[in-house]
Every structure is written in C-alpha cells, then in structure tokens.
Motif scaffolding. Structure first.
Motif, mmCIF file in Angstrom:
data_model
loop_
_atom_site.group_PDB
_atom_site.id
_atom_site.type_symbol
_atom_site.label_atom_id
_atom_site.label_comp_id
_atom_site.label_asym_id
_atom_site.label_seq_id
_atom_site.Cartn_x
_atom_site.Cartn_y
_atom_site.Cartn_z
ATOM 1 N N GLU A 80 39.659 -3.862 35.664
ATOM 2 C CA GLU A 80 38.902 -3.734 36.915
ATOM 3 C C GLU A 80 38.839 -2.678 37.338
ATOM 4 O OE1 GLU A 80 41.133 -8.772 37.999
ATOM 5 O OE2 GLU A 80 42.339 -6.994 38.345
ATOM 6 N N LEU A 81 39.605 -2.386 36.594
ATOM 7 C CA LEU A 81 39.593 -0.506 36.849
ATOM 8 C C LEU A 81 38.384 -0.018 36.707
ATOM 9 C CD1 LEU A 81 40.957 1.510 39.318
ATOM 10 C CD2 LEU A 81 42.410 2.592 36.808
ATOM 11 N N ILE A 82 38.039 0.096 35.667
ATOM 12 C CA ILE A 82 36.915 0.752 34.951
ATOM 13 C C ILE A 82 35.667 0.100 35.910
ATOM 14 C CG2 ILE A 82 35.683 0.696 32.849
ATOM 15 C CD1 ILE A 82 38.161 0.555 30.752
ATOM 16 N N HIS A 83 35.796 -1.062 35.903
ATOM 17 C CA HIS A 83 34.319 -1.671 37.321
ATOM 18 C C HIS A 83 34.413 -1.442 38.125
ATOM 19 C CE1 HIS A 83 33.094 -4.215 33.692
ATOM 20 N NE2 HIS A 83 34.379 -5.070 33.693
ATOM 21 N N TYR A 84 35.792 -0.488 39.094
ATOM 22 C CA TYR A 84 35.718 -0.079 40.164
ATOM 23 C C TYR A 84 35.116 1.165 39.782
ATOM 24 C CZ TYR A 84 38.873 2.408 44.092
ATOM 25 O OH TYR A 84 38.384 3.471 44.734
ATOM 26 N N TYR A 85 35.803 1.891 38.985
ATOM 27 C CA TYR A 85 34.503 3.454 38.663
ATOM 28 C C TYR A 85 33.842 3.708 38.322
ATOM 29 C CZ TYR A 85 39.791 4.963 37.831
ATOM 30 O OH TYR A 85 41.260 5.241 37.993
ATOM 31 N N GLU A 86 33.089 2.324 37.407
ATOM 32 C CA GLU A 86 31.511 2.391 37.072
ATOM 33 C C GLU A 86 30.766 2.420 38.610
ATOM 34 O OE1 GLU A 86 32.195 -1.413 34.288
ATOM 35 O OE2 GLU A 86 30.359 -0.056 33.235
ATOM 36 N N GLU A 87 31.191 1.785 39.856
ATOM 37 C CA GLU A 87 30.707 1.470 40.765
ATOM 38 C C GLU A 87 30.026 2.968 41.498
ATOM 39 O OE1 GLU A 87 31.430 -1.080 43.220
ATOM 40 O OE2 GLU A 87 30.544 -2.517 41.788
ATOM 41 N N TRP A 88 30.494 4.155 40.940
ATOM 42 C CA TRP A 88 30.672 5.755 41.236
ATOM 43 C C TRP A 88 29.629 6.265 40.554
ATOM 44 C CZ3 TRP A 88 36.332 7.543 41.373
ATOM 45 C CH2 TRP A 88 37.392 6.542 43.084
ATOM 46 N N LEU A 89 29.836 5.994 39.002
ATOM 47 C CA LEU A 89 28.991 6.683 38.358
ATOM 48 C C LEU A 89 27.691 7.156 38.272
ATOM 49 C CD1 LEU A 89 30.829 5.242 34.526
ATOM 50 C CD2 LEU A 89 31.316 6.823 36.678
ATOM 51 N N ASP A 90 27.014 6.188 38.978
ATOM 52 C CA ASP A 90 25.347 7.151 38.930
ATOM 53 C C ASP A 90 25.464 7.520 40.288
ATOM 54 O OD1 ASP A 90 24.929 5.700 36.907
ATOM 55 O OD2 ASP A 90 24.415 3.997 36.705
ATOM 56 N N TYR A 140 47.354 -1.684 37.833
ATOM 57 C CA TYR A 140 46.922 -0.460 39.210
ATOM 58 C C TYR A 140 46.823 -0.504 40.280
ATOM 59 C CZ TYR A 140 46.615 1.978 34.218
ATOM 60 O OH TYR A 140 45.804 2.449 32.982
ATOM 61 N N GLU A 141 47.679 -0.096 41.187
ATOM 62 C CA GLU A 141 47.966 -0.322 42.329
ATOM 63 C C GLU A 141 47.480 0.477 43.803
ATOM 64 O OE1 GLU A 141 52.171 -1.042 43.417
ATOM 65 O OE2 GLU A 141 51.071 -1.498 45.074
ATOM 66 N N LEU A 142 46.258 0.680 43.814
ATOM 67 C CA LEU A 142 45.116 1.543 45.099
ATOM 68 C C LEU A 142 46.895 0.844 46.130
ATOM 69 C CD1 LEU A 142 41.935 2.007 43.688
ATOM 70 C CD2 LEU A 142 44.051 2.672 43.124
ATOM 71 N N LYS A 143 47.096 1.515 46.677
ATOM 72 C CA LYS A 143 47.977 1.330 47.741
ATOM 73 C C LYS A 143 46.993 1.711 49.155
ATOM 74 C CE LYS A 143 53.158 1.920 46.873
ATOM 75 N NZ LYS A 143 53.417 3.057 45.509
ATOM 76 N N LEU A 144 46.716 2.357 48.965
ATOM 77 C CA LEU A 144 45.295 2.939 50.347
ATOM 78 C C LEU A 144 45.036 2.299 50.718
ATOM 79 C CD1 LEU A 144 45.088 5.341 52.331
ATOM 80 C CD2 LEU A 144 43.658 6.829 50.228
ATOM 81 N N GLU A 145 44.290 1.427 49.457
ATOM 82 C CA GLU A 145 43.292 0.627 49.688
ATOM 83 C C GLU A 145 43.639 -1.106 49.581
ATOM 84 O OE1 GLU A 145 39.780 1.222 46.784
ATOM 85 O OE2 GLU A 145 40.004 3.178 47.777
ATOM 86 N N ASN A 146 44.988 -1.097 49.336
ATOM 87 C CA ASN A 146 45.797 -2.576 49.278
ATOM 88 C C ASN A 146 45.094 -3.143 47.817
ATOM 89 O OD1 ASN A 146 47.888 -4.284 49.924
ATOM 90 N ND2 ASN A 146 47.408 -4.902 51.619
ATOM 91 N N ARG A 147 44.502 -2.893 46.864
ATOM 92 C CA ARG A 147 44.522 -3.324 45.530
ATOM 93 C C ARG A 147 45.216 -2.907 44.525
ATOM 94 N NH1 ARG A 147 38.030 -1.448 46.877
ATOM 95 N NH2 ARG A 147 37.332 -2.791 45.279
ATOM 96 N N GLN A 148 45.044 -4.051 43.898
ATOM 97 C CA GLN A 148 45.519 -4.273 42.743
ATOM 98 C C GLN A 148 45.094 -4.575 41.363
ATOM 99 O OE1 GLN A 148 48.989 -4.651 41.197
ATOM 100 N NE2 GLN A 148 50.296 -4.279 43.182
ATOM 101 N N PHE A 149 44.881 -3.475 40.401
ATOM 102 C CA PHE A 149 43.639 -3.782 39.257
ATOM 103 C C PHE A 149 44.254 -3.799 38.035
ATOM 104 C CE2 PHE A 149 40.834 -1.032 42.044
ATOM 105 C CZ PHE A 149 40.170 -2.316 42.411
ATOM 106 N N THR A 150 43.471 -4.753 37.620
ATOM 107 C CA THR A 150 43.858 -4.193 35.127
ATOM 108 C C THR A 150 43.312 -3.932 34.989
ATOM 109 O OG1 THR A 150 41.941 -5.705 35.162
ATOM 110 C CG2 THR A 150 44.462 -7.430 35.480
ATOM 111 N N GLY A 151 43.156 -2.449 33.946
ATOM 112 C CA GLY A 151 42.328 -2.288 33.598
ATOM 113 C C GLY A 151 41.286 -2.326 33.495
#
Ligand code: PGA
Ligand code: ZN
Length: 420
Positions: free
Chosen positions: A271-281, A258-269
C-alpha cells in the motif's frame, strides 16, 4: 612513515553530545586530525557507536570508553604498521575489535583513527586528501565530474518535532556543470522556500541538519508542492536545472506496518508503494531514498522496477549501511540503483571505499552523506566524495558543520580549475 603519537579526546558534535576526535602525528612531523559524526536515525545494521552508559555524565552518551580504547588497545596494535599502509591499519583494527559490527572497540573509535591516519599521510605527502585517496586505493576517478549538491531543505521524522513523517526533502542539482553554481542555485531555492512557508503560515525554524522543519504541516505531500514552487520562484525549471530528492527513512515509522502519524494512516508495504506511485508523475524526482524499511527486501525489489521505468534513482541507506555484504545482496536482488555512503555506518575508511568500488563497478550511483544526529566541522566526506566519484554530496543548507562540506567541495573545484 611511522605513527609516533596518537591523541584522542571528546569534542562536541552538532547535536550537543560528545563525539571522538583523534590527532595522529607521524615521524615526518605531519599531523592528521579527524572527528566522526553520529546519526539520529541510524539503521540497525550499522557499526556500533560506543557510548559510556555512565549516566553521571552526558546522560550516558559520553565517549570516554571509545577514547580509552584508542589509547590502550588501538594505538599499540597499529604503532608498528607503516602509516601509508592504510588498508593494513584498517584490517588490524577490524581484527582487534573481533565483532561483526565493531561493538567492542566502537566504530567511532576505529573510524576516527582510520581517518586521522589518512589525513596525516596526505599532509605528509603534501597532497590534497582526495588525491591521496585516489592514489592509495587505485581509484580511476574522472575529476572533470565533481559530486553535485543534494541539499536537504525540509526535514522531519527523527530530525525535528511535530512535522513530516518523512525525514528529508532535498533540492538536487540535475546538470553536471559547476558545483559552485549548482550550490548557488540550490541555496537560492532554499531562500525562496522560506518565503513560501511563511505565506502558508508555517514555521521556518530549523531542524538537526539546518533545513526548515515546519511545525504543523498537515501532510507529507505539501513539501513536494513547496519545493517545486521554490525551484520555480528561484528562476529555474523543475526537472531541468534542479530536481527533488526524498529520504523517507522509513525504518523509523515501520512497526510491522508503515505508520504515517501525520496523516493518521497505516499501510502495508504494497500500500505504501501505491501511495508513492501517485507522486511519481507529478513531481520532478532525481532520487528516492529509504522509502521502505531496512529489511523489507521484497518490496524494495518491486519498487526498484517501478522507479527504474521512470528513470528515478532508488537509493539504499539504512538498507545498505555502506556494507559490502548488504550492497552485494541489493545488487543481486536488483533492489537499488544508488547507495548512500556514510563512513561511520561501517567504521573504517578502507571498508567505505571498498563499498564505493563495488557500487561503481555495478553502476550503482553513490551519494556521500552527512549525519543528522551530530555532525562535526570535519569536511573529510567532501574529499571522499570527490575521490570515489560520487554523483552527489547530501548535506544540509545552513549551520557551520553542514556548509563546511560544501565549502570544501567548492575549494576543490577552484583547486582543480587552477584558480586557488
Ligand atoms: P541520520 O539521517 O544521519 O540522522 O541517520 C540521515 C539520513 O538518513 O540520510
Ligand atoms: Zn537516509
């Protein structure tokens, strides 16, 4: 009722390319007109939008082949089927096409006929379309609970240039109440958001769906801050009257990683789930759609367990493409708790409603949705959403082809309250 005439032709969709419109006339004198939209970030498992490929007109995006298929193949095939036998008409078209994804005749050709026939019969019976659909498909819909607005207010991804990696940030009604009032609250939030974007020196130009597409936004999290602030400034409490929905449309930024161009970051699935998890609360989410790519089933299952525990709806769109087989798989795996419904993903009215019925039986929330590539002023999806008891209608906040859907929903509300 007998179909005595079918006319098909190209009209302009909101994306500036043609789409198909069909006019069906019955022997009762009733007429039904319907047109079909197309997506900008269509999933690879969707029904085919048949375009001409003739680069001398419309850059190859003409719809004359689809139009010809309606006139020379579809009409002769369905001419003798009673028009009120909608399921028989749809089945005949599916069989005539003969491919799994309507690649031969075109999902655009088949769906336009399917919808126009339904509308002609509803008109002939002098029934509002949603009531006709409820009757025809034996739906047991509670009309005291109408679909509520899920309004796209920031858009990026394939819907705009130089902006967020995620495709849509929406403000969604949280309380049942009046649709008309909830549309007002969501749009008041949209107007507050404009001021907030300006304060941050971000552009308030529009994207495909009539939402703000802020150029130069530095990351994918700021929209969540802005929408939260806009809800507050409109006088509401995030998580009470209104909440936030995201459609990441993650298949569009998946290329093995998963490539987030805007943030210049690449994630596995994972890792992307962890990225989202930070938002949930941190944010008041109602629903999260296509956070992962369309065939990343294992990660969908993992994420569903996480979201379930938080009471946030997990929505399939490119994952499920209004297709009963993909919906059944998602239910078996426990991968989703909600599904986007777009008739043109599957290509007939009957298959669309079959998908909604299975969703309803399994307590999977339905969200009936517009398309981001090219919409038309046809408001069929508003009646469809009411008939199948969708929890939400997802549409943009401005532009005629978007607001026509909310206007029809509010008209239905007035009709049901006897205040026409
Ligand atoms: P699309 O996107 O219609 O452009 O494919 C809308 C959505 O993904 O919900
Ligand atoms: Zn989507």
């Amino acid at each position: 009722m007998k179909i005595i005439k079918i006319v098909a032709y190209e009209i302009l969709a909101s994306g500036g390319y043609p789409t198909v419109e069909v006019k069906v006339t019955l022997d009762t004198g009733a007429v039904g007109i319907a047109s079909v939209p197309y997506g900008a970030s269509a999933g690879s498992h969707e029904a085919t939008v048949l375009v001409d490929g003739d680069t001398t007109r419309w850059n190859g995006q003409g719809n004359l082949k689809a139009v010809a298929n309606i006139l020379t193949e579809i009409y002769p095939k369905i001419a003798d089927i009673p028009a009120e036998n909608q399921i028989d008409i749809d089945t005949a078209m599916i069989q005539l096409d003969g491919t799994p994804n309507k690649a031969r005749l075109g999902g655009n050709a088949i769906l336009a006929v399917s919808l126009a026939v339904a509308r002609a019969v509803a008109n002939s019976k002098q029934l509002p379309l949603y009531k006709y659909l409820i009757q025809t498909y034996n739906l047991t819909t509670d009309l005291t609970k109408l679909p509520q607005p899920m309004v796209v207010i920031i858009e990026g991804g394939k819907h705009a240039d130089e902006t967020t990696d995620f495709q849509e940030f929406c403000v969604s009604a949280k309380e049942q109440g009046s649709v008309t009032e909830n549309v007002r609250k969501a749009l008041e939030t949209y107007h507050q958001l404009k001021k907030i974007l300006k304060e941050h020196k971000l552009s308030t130009n529009g994207g495909n769906e009539g939402a703000f597409a802020p150029n130069g936004i530095p990351n994918n999290t700021d929209p969540l801050e802005f929408v939260t602030e806009a809800i507050k400034r409109a006088g509401y409490t995030p998580g009470k009257e209104l909440g936030i929905s995201i459609d990441a449309a993650a298949s569009e930024f998946f290329n093995g990683n998963y490539e987030l161009k805007l943030e210049n970051r690449q994630f596995t699935g994972e890792e992307l789930i962890h990225y989202y998890e930070e938002w949930l609360d941190k944010y008041s989410f109602v629903s999260l759609e296509d956070l992962l790519s369309e065939d990343d089933w294992d990660n969908w299952v993992t994420l569903n367990q996480i979201l379930k525990a938080k009471g946030i709806k997990h929505i399939g769109d490119d994952l499920t493409v209004t297709n009963i087989n993909r919906l059944r798989k998602a239910i078996e795996l426990d991968a989703i708790s909600g599904i986007i419904i777009k008739p043109n993903q599957i290509g007939t009215l009957s298959e669309t409603i079959a998908c909604c019925k299975i969703a309803n039986e399994h307590n999977i929330m339905t969200i009936t949705s517009h398309r981001g590539g090219g919409e038309t002023n046809d408001d069929f999806i508003a009646d469809l959403a009411v008939a199948v008891g969708s929890a939400y209608v997802k549409v943009g906040p401005t532009r005629g082809e978007r607001v026509s859907k909310y206007n029809r929903l509010m008209e239905i509300e007035r009709e049901l309250r006897g205040a026409v």
